[in-house]
Motif scaffolding. Structure first.
Motif, short mmCIF file in Angstrom:
data_model
loop_
_atom_site.label_atom_id
_atom_site.label_comp_id
_atom_site.label_asym_id
_atom_site.label_seq_id
_atom_site.Cartn_x
_atom_site.Cartn_y
_atom_site.Cartn_z
N PRO A 16 -33.50 -33.06 67.97
CA PRO A 16 -34.93 -33.05 67.63
C PRO A 16 -35.27 -31.94 66.62
N ALA A 17 -34.68 -30.76 66.78
CA ALA A 17 -34.97 -29.65 65.84
C ALA A 17 -34.50 -30.01 64.43
N MET A 18 -33.34 -30.64 64.34
CA MET A 18 -32.83 -31.05 63.02
C MET A 18 -33.73 -32.12 62.40
N ARG A 19 -34.15 -33.06 63.22
CA ARG A 19 -35.04 -34.12 62.71
C ARG A 19 -36.34 -33.52 62.18
N ARG A 20 -36.82 -32.47 62.86
CA ARG A 20 -38.08 -31.85 62.43
C ARG A 20 -37.93 -31.23 61.04
N VAL A 21 -36.84 -30.44 60.84
CA VAL A 21 -36.70 -29.81 59.51
C VAL A 21 -36.46 -30.87 58.43
#
Ligand code: PLP
Length: 343
Positions: A16-21
């Motif tokens: 999820p953190a990667m998708r956000r950036v």
């Protein structure tokens, strides 16, 4: 049934953190060299590899092929190790695009300076000219093997003596660095060009890079365009790759630990296993590998046959330690079932 997917370290899902950036990445048209996220990834990659420049490309295959296109001419000979990805798993691209032929040094994947010197062609009008040697670190087909540094340095000295350039297929160089504690820049130092991947083990959905000096990267840029690899708002992908590089490199050592645990369980269960250097476990079988692959697949444990009697299990960030251990016990059970005499 919960599936444990050990087919490759490319099957990971972006976090999820990667998708956000990725969703929030600043982007521009990278064919006009106007994508700030791509620029940032290229600069960070070049710095980590100790090279003047890097070029973002869609795949490890394209990175390797650009290395051939920029450093060889049709009819040249390129020296590789046995089972090298650049020669064996890129759909014949080296012959099709760069027009090179490959010579194989040694039989183990990694090779030494003597094995290298043996396949160098004589300087004559009859023999193809040997111009490039490609090493793979870690070496996929031999089980994520770390290329011994003393051999890299000795091969490099022989290559320079004979006027050859050096390319490193570093699709899993991050693994070699994590396992040895040697900085990626030091592992890359003897090479003129280095390809690395962000989508194997590091967990990015797409992307690789080729690093080298300014002249090489300028040429690579042109060939990337010729191959259709010029991408427009590629910063969405580059942001995921940069996140992987910055936040998911340190955790590769856990994948190596999981591989060692899996290997130990398999060995205790009577299987013949190559002791893993990094995240890949190879099983040598007496029966055809596909029968074990199919039996385990029915139990929800997925992996590949890499040869008629060789199976490969790849550990990665989306498989927990307990899932890895459970999978290893499934493999042992299936192998026992298959070996039981039929009544
Ligand atoms: C050692 C090595 N080099 C290059 C590649 C090619 O990467 P890609 O699948 O991104 O083209 C792979 C892919 O698994 C690989 O294992």
């Amino acid at each position: 049934m919960t599936i444990v997917d050990l087919r490759s370290d490319t099957v990971t899902q972006p976090s999820p953190a990667m998708r956000r950036v990725m969703a929030e990445a600043e982007v521009g048209d990278d064919v006009f060299s106007e994508d700030p996220s791509v620029r940032e990834l290229e600069a960070a990659t070049a710095e980590l590899l100790g090279k003047p420049r890097a070029l973002f490309v869609p795949s490890g295959t394209m990175g390797n092929q650009l290395a051939l296109l920029t450093q060889t001419r049709p009819g040249n000979q390129v020296v590789v190790g046995h089972g090298a990805h650049i020669a064996c798993y890129e759909a014949g691209a080296g012959a099709a695009w760069a027009g090179v032929q490959f010579a194989v040094a040694g039989q183990r994947g990694c090779f030494d300076a003597d094995e290298f010197e043996q396949v160098l062609t004589p300087q004559s009008a009859h023999a193809p000219k040997s111009v490039l040697v490609c090493l793979e670190n870690t070496h996929n087909h031999s089980g994520g093997r770390i290329f011994p540094e003393r051999d890299v340095l000795a091969i490099s000295a022989v290559a320079r003596k004979h006027g050859l350039r050096l390319h490193l297929d570093g699709a899993r160089l991050w693994h070699a660095s994590a396992a040895t504690g040697i900085e990626a820049a030091n592992l890359a130092a003897p090479f003129d060009s280095v390809s690395v991947c962000f989508s194997k083990g590091l967990g990015a959905p797409v992307g690789s890079a080729l690093a080298g000096d300014d002249a090489l990267i300028r040429e690579a840029w042109r060939f990337r365009k010729m191959l259709g690899g010029g991408m427009r708002q590629a910063g969405v992908l580059a942001a995921g790759a940069l996140f992987a590089l910055r936040h998911q490199r340190d955790t590769l050592v856990y994948d190596h630990e999981k591989a060692k645990s899996v290997a130990a369980i398999l060995r205790d269960g009577g299987l013949t296993v190559v002791e893993p250097d990094t995240n890949i476990v190879m099983i040598q079988l007496t029966a055809p590998a596909h029968t074990l692959v199919e039996a385990c697949g029915e139990q929800g444990v997925l992996f590949f046959a890499m040869g008629s009697h060789l199976a490969r299990l790849v550990l990665h960030r989306d498989v927990s330690s307990s899932e890895a251990i459970r999978a290893a016990h499934v493999v042992v059970r299936c192998q026992r079932e298959l070996s039981r005499p039929k009544s």
